[in-house]
Design an enzyme around this catalytic site. Structure first.
Site, PDB file in Angstrom:
ATOM      1  N   ASP A 191       0.819  -1.195   0.000  1.00  0.00           N
ATOM      2  CA  ASP A 191       0.000   0.000   0.000  1.00  0.00           C
ATOM      3  C   ASP A 191       0.863   1.260   0.000  1.00  0.00           C
ATOM      4  OD1 ASP A 191      -2.800   0.985   0.178  1.00  0.00           O
ATOM      5  OD2 ASP A 191      -2.036   1.951   1.980  1.00  0.00           O
ATOM      6  N   GLY A 192       0.446   2.268  -0.757  1.00  0.00           N
ATOM      7  CA  GLY A 192       1.130   3.550  -0.727  1.00  0.00           C
ATOM      8  C   GLY A 192       1.671   4.019  -2.060  1.00  0.00           C
ATOM      9  N   ASN A 193       1.346   3.309  -3.145  1.00  0.00           N
ATOM     10  CA  ASN A 193       1.870   3.702  -4.461  1.00  0.00           C
ATOM     11  C   ASN A 193       1.427   5.100  -4.873  1.00  0.00           C
ATOM     12  OD1 ASN A 193       3.040   1.179  -4.655  1.00  0.00           O
ATOM     13  ND2 ASN A 193       1.457   0.332  -5.993  1.00  0.00           N
TER      14      ASN A 193
ATOM     15  N   HIS B 121       2.656   3.431  -9.219  1.00  0.00           N
ATOM     16  CA  HIS B 121       2.329   2.020  -9.406  1.00  0.00           C
ATOM     17  C   HIS B 121       3.484   1.277 -10.072  1.00  0.00           C
ATOM     18  CE1 HIS B 121      -1.668   2.323  -7.854  1.00  0.00           C
ATOM     19  NE2 HIS B 121      -2.091   3.146  -8.787  1.00  0.00           N
TER      20      HIS B 121
ATOM     21  N   SER C 187      -7.274  -5.000  -5.302  1.00  0.00           N
ATOM     22  CA  SER C 187      -8.425  -5.392  -4.488  1.00  0.00           C
ATOM     23  C   SER C 187      -9.724  -5.241  -5.276  1.00  0.00           C
ATOM     24  CB  SER C 187      -8.498  -4.552  -3.215  1.00  0.00           C
ATOM     25  OG  SER C 187      -8.921  -3.232  -3.519  1.00  0.00           O
TER      26      SER C 187
ATOM     27  N   ASN D  92     -10.582  -1.723  -5.794  1.00  0.00           N
ATOM     28  CA  ASN D  92      -9.791  -0.974  -6.771  1.00  0.00           C
ATOM     29  C   ASN D  92     -10.488  -0.832  -8.118  1.00  0.00           C
ATOM     30  OD1 ASN D  92      -6.556  -2.272  -5.632  1.00  0.00           O
ATOM     31  ND2 ASN D  92      -7.748  -0.501  -4.939  1.00  0.00           N
ATOM     32  N   PHE D  93     -11.521  -1.638  -8.362  1.00  0.00           N
ATOM     33  CA  PHE D  93     -12.283  -1.492  -9.601  1.00  0.00           C
ATOM     34  C   PHE D  93     -12.965  -0.126  -9.662  1.00  0.00           C
ATOM     35  CE2 PHE D  93     -12.304  -6.233  -9.675  1.00  0.00           C
ATOM     36  CZ  PHE D  93     -11.789  -6.401 -10.961  1.00  0.00           C
TER      37      PHE D  93
ATOM     38  N   ARG E 177     -11.554   2.694  -8.941  1.00  0.00           N
ATOM     39  CA  ARG E 177     -10.582   3.746  -9.244  1.00  0.00           C
ATOM     40  C   ARG E 177     -10.951   4.440 -10.554  1.00  0.00           C
ATOM     41  NH1 ARG E 177      -5.413   2.472  -6.745  1.00  0.00           N
ATOM     42  NH2 ARG E 177      -5.900   2.136  -4.538  1.00  0.00           N
TER      43      ARG E 177
ATOM     44  N   ARG F 136       2.497  -5.503   6.300  1.00  0.00           N
ATOM     45  CA  ARG F 136       1.682  -4.419   5.741  1.00  0.00           C
ATOM     46  C   ARG F 136       2.466  -3.109   5.776  1.00  0.00           C
ATOM     47  NH1 ARG F 136      -3.839  -2.661   4.993  1.00  0.00           N
ATOM     48  NH2 ARG F 136      -3.542  -0.786   3.758  1.00  0.00           N
TER      49      ARG F 136
ATOM     50  N   SER G  12      -7.161  -4.604   6.311  1.00  0.00           N
ATOM     51  CA  SER G  12      -8.064  -4.328   5.180  1.00  0.00           C
ATOM     52  C   SER G  12      -8.775  -5.575   4.670  1.00  0.00           C
ATOM     53  CB  SER G  12      -7.285  -3.663   4.036  1.00  0.00           C
ATOM     54  OG  SER G  12      -6.742  -2.430   4.455  1.00  0.00           O
TER      55      SER G  12
END
Length: 226
Positions: free
Chosen positions: A2-4, A19, A55, A58-59, A61, A176, A183
């Site tokens: 996580d964090g891109n 990413h 995830s 994420n769809f 986004r 994580r 999550s």
């Protein structure tokens, strides 16, 4: 992982740059996993590794980011199929998660290719979670039991999880980055898992961070929830 996006914003770049850096970090983790495997304490024994790449949430986004991620994943997974370490150490690669129909055909074909090429390997086991959601996995397990006419029991649900279906043991350690929450990662199979949080964004992860996580785990008293 996580964090891109936050990493990209910190350096003043487009989110897809973050990413791309995150994908490079994932490749390094694969190398570190294999590099330190023989030197890891038996209690850690990380023969199985799962990376949560995309995830189910994420769809949602923005389309340009989502499409960029799909193209990037297709390229990275295709590269994985021809990575020498994968074949030298006989790493079996499998993809887990629902909603596969929402991915573009190129990505689906690439995932199928990687799974087919490594299907006979049994040295190490790499799972890549794409379109994955923890609650979704539990719902899917229950629906499968209902369809089979089986009782909804803990034992039966446990036999229908992604790990169980692939002969993968329950999770021992969750690493994580950037957040102090899981999550919903493997909700069912992490009941006794140890947690290791790293206060860095995923693209900033280093080899030292990886070693520290393994060392921390290997020195813990593992009681398995008992």
């Amino acid at each position: 992982m996580d964090g891109n996006r936050r990493y990209a914003r910190q350096i003043g770049q487009h989110v897809l740059v973050g990413h791309a850096k995150g994908a490079a970090t994932a490749s390094k983790v694969l190398e570190w996993w294999i590099k330190y495997l023989p030197n890891t304490a038996e209690s850690a024994n990380p023969k199985y590794l799962t990376c949560w790449a995309f995830s189910s949430e994420n769809f949602e986004r923005p389309e340009h980011e989502r499409d960029g991620l799909f193209a990037m994943m297709a390229a990275e997974f295709k590269s994985l199929a021809f990575t020498s370490l994968v074949h030298l150490f006989r790493v079996r690669v499998r993809f887990i998660g629902g909603d596969r129909h929402r991915f573009p055909l190129e990505l689906l074909d690439t995932m199928d290719m990687v799974e087919e090429i490594t299907a006979s390997y049994d040295g190490l086991f790499l799972q890549i979670a794409v379109g994955y959601g923890g609650r979704q996995e539990v719902v899917s397990a229950v629906q499968s039991l209902v369809a089979q006419g089986k009782a909804i029991t803990e034992q039966n649900i446990g036999s229908e999880t992604y790990c169980a279906q692939r002969g993968i043991p329950p999770v021992s350690l969750i690493i994580r980055t950037s957040e102090r929450r899981t999550s919903g990662f493997f909700l069912w199979d992490t009941q006794a898992a140890e947690l290791h949080f790293i206060d860095k964004l995923w693209p900033q992860l280093t080899e030292t961070d990886w070693l520290h996580a393994l060392r921390s785990f290997s020195t813990r008293e593992i009681r398995g929830g008992r």
